[in-house]
Design a protein around this motif. Structure first.
Motif, PDB file in Angstrom:
ATOM      1  N   PHE A  92       0.856  -1.204   0.000  1.00  0.00           N
ATOM      2  CA  PHE A  92       0.000   0.000   0.000  1.00  0.00           C
ATOM      3  C   PHE A  92       0.888   1.248   0.000  1.00  0.00           C
ATOM      4  O   PHE A  92       0.685   2.175  -0.761  1.00  0.00           O
ATOM      5  CB  PHE A  92      -0.881   0.030   1.261  1.00  0.00           C
ATOM      6  N   ARG A  93       1.899   1.244   0.884  1.00  0.00           N
ATOM      7  CA  ARG A  93       2.736   2.446   1.092  1.00  0.00           C
ATOM      8  C   ARG A  93       3.705   2.680  -0.059  1.00  0.00           C
ATOM      9  O   ARG A  93       4.359   3.716  -0.124  1.00  0.00           O
ATOM     10  CB  ARG A  93       3.497   2.323   2.421  1.00  0.00           C
ATOM     11  N   SER A  94       3.766   1.685  -0.974  1.00  0.00           N
ATOM     12  CA  SER A  94       4.653   1.884  -2.137  1.00  0.00           C
ATOM     13  C   SER A  94       3.901   2.527  -3.300  1.00  0.00           C
ATOM     14  O   SER A  94       4.502   2.926  -4.293  1.00  0.00           O
ATOM     15  CB  SER A  94       5.215   0.529  -2.597  1.00  0.00           C
ATOM     16  N   LEU A  95       2.595   2.622  -3.148  1.00  0.00           N
ATOM     17  CA  LEU A  95       1.810   3.289  -4.197  1.00  0.00           C
ATOM     18  C   LEU A  95       2.170   4.773  -4.184  1.00  0.00           C
ATOM     19  O   LEU A  95       2.720   5.282  -3.205  1.00  0.00           O
ATOM     20  CB  LEU A  95       0.315   3.087  -3.952  1.00  0.00           C
ATOM     21  N   LEU A  96       1.855   5.457  -5.264  1.00  0.00           N
ATOM     22  CA  LEU A  96       2.218   6.876  -5.385  1.00  0.00           C
ATOM     23  C   LEU A  96       0.987   7.757  -5.531  1.00  0.00           C
ATOM     24  O   LEU A  96       0.007   7.382  -6.195  1.00  0.00           O
ATOM     25  CB  LEU A  96       3.133   7.079  -6.605  1.00  0.00           C
ATOM     26  N   PHE A  97       1.024   8.926  -4.931  1.00  0.00           N
ATOM     27  CA  PHE A  97       0.027   9.967  -5.170  1.00  0.00           C
ATOM     28  C   PHE A  97       0.253  10.555  -6.563  1.00  0.00           C
ATOM     29  O   PHE A  97      -0.650  11.057  -7.202  1.00  0.00           O
ATOM     30  CB  PHE A  97       0.193  11.120  -4.159  1.00  0.00           C
ATOM     31  N   THR A  98       1.496  10.507  -7.015  1.00  0.00           N
ATOM     32  CA  THR A  98       1.927  11.250  -8.201  1.00  0.00           C
ATOM     33  C   THR A  98       1.826  10.397  -9.464  1.00  0.00           C
ATOM     34  O   THR A  98       1.787   9.173  -9.399  1.00  0.00           O
ATOM     35  CB  THR A  98       3.400  11.679  -8.006  1.00  0.00           C
ATOM     36  N   SER A  99       1.795  11.095 -10.585  1.00  0.00           N
ATOM     37  CA  SER A  99       1.742  10.434 -11.893  1.00  0.00           C
ATOM     38  C   SER A  99       3.171  10.265 -12.427  1.00  0.00           C
ATOM     39  O   SER A  99       4.129  10.845 -11.897  1.00  0.00           O
ATOM     40  CB  SER A  99       0.933  11.298 -12.876  1.00  0.00           C
ATOM     41  N   GLU A 100       3.261   9.488 -13.487  1.00  0.00           N
ATOM     42  CA  GLU A 100       4.581   9.296 -14.121  1.00  0.00           C
ATOM     43  C   GLU A 100       5.143  10.655 -14.548  1.00  0.00           C
ATOM     44  O   GLU A 100       4.397  11.539 -14.964  1.00  0.00           O
ATOM     45  CB  GLU A 100       4.426   8.393 -15.341  1.00  0.00           C
TER      46      GLU A 100
END
Ligand SMILES: Cc1ccc(O)c(S)c1
Ligand SMILES: [Zn+2]
Length: 239
Positions: A204-212
């Motif tokens: 879960f914590r490795s997901l990103l709020f940001t886009s590529e």
């Protein structure tokens, strides 16, 4: 007026009222659930959850959480009973979590925070679709499930595999916990927790709020703090 919102210092829950004045409304969520102040209501029915894994459509990172969407054009996956009248269709489920195991849930129980909280979002079939239902005071029913740290496995996308054995719950009238914070949710927060493994929390914590292409920002602490009860009663389905 920008409707960009997030969980940072510049765009987090303390700023949401600027674009979404209902943030200071009379039935905002989440709340701190105080078990000794929740009154047992014997008229509350058992929660009836029926989920067909075949309705799972896909999984996506929406920039605020990750969610699993379900086809909702028939009553294959529904919620009934509990505090609601009629049939509510499962639309999606998603999670809110912390950057460490000492926080992450949106609802708290007598001040206790859990590492993560699952939200199963359902809409009232007395309305034609989710969008219409989301603007009505009895339009949505969200089942909240606390996740605690321990080894476990997730089987397929049958949401029932994410639920505890007992469906004892607290219920109160509230809102979405993210903008537009619509005050259309009957909250059904399960008393018993389900287990999540450290590896799953790390995922879960490795997901990103940001886009590529943007400077990466880990998707953590995507939870709103508890809001004022403002005279609302929390009922319990159990003694
Ligand atoms: C419909 C919906 C969207 C996002 C949320 O966090 C909740 S709680 C409900
Ligand atoms: Zn949520």
């Amino acid at each position: 007026m920008s409707h960009a919102w997030g969980y940072g210092t510049q765009d987090g829950p303390e700023t949401w009222a600027e674009s979404f004045p209902v943030a200071n409304g009379p039935r905002q969520s989440p709340i701190d659930i105080v078990p000794t102040q929740a009154q047992h209501d014997p008229s509350l029915k058992h929660l009836k959850l029926k989920y067909d894994p075949a309705t799972a459509k896909g999984i996506l990172n929406n920039g605020h959480s990750f969610q699993v969407d379900f086809t909702d054009d028939d009553n294959s996956s529904t919620l009934a009973g509990g505090p609601v009248t009629g049939i509510y269709r499962l639309r999606q489920f998603h999670f809110h979590w912390g950057s460490s195991d000492d926080k992450g849930s949106e609802h708290t129980v007598a001040g206790t925070k859990f590492p993560c909280e699952l939200h199963l979002v359902h809409w009232n079939t007395k309305y034609p679709n989710f969008g219409e239902a989301a603007s009505k005071p009895d339009g949505l029913a969200v089942v909240g499930v606390f996740l605690k740290g321990r080894q476990t496995t997730f089987s397929n996308f049958d949401p029932k595999t994410l639920l505890p054995a007992a469906l004892d719950f607290w219920t109160y009238e509230g809102s979405l916990t993210t903008p537009p914070l619509l005050e259309s949710v009957t909250w059904i927060v399960l008393k018993d927790q389900v287990s999540v493994s450290p590896a799953q929390m790390a995922k879960f914590r490795s997901l990103l709020f940001t886009s590529e292409g943007e400077a990466p920002s880990c998707m953590v602490d995507n939870f709103r703090p508890p809001q004022p009860l403002k005279g609302r009663k929390v009922r319990a389905s159990f003694k």
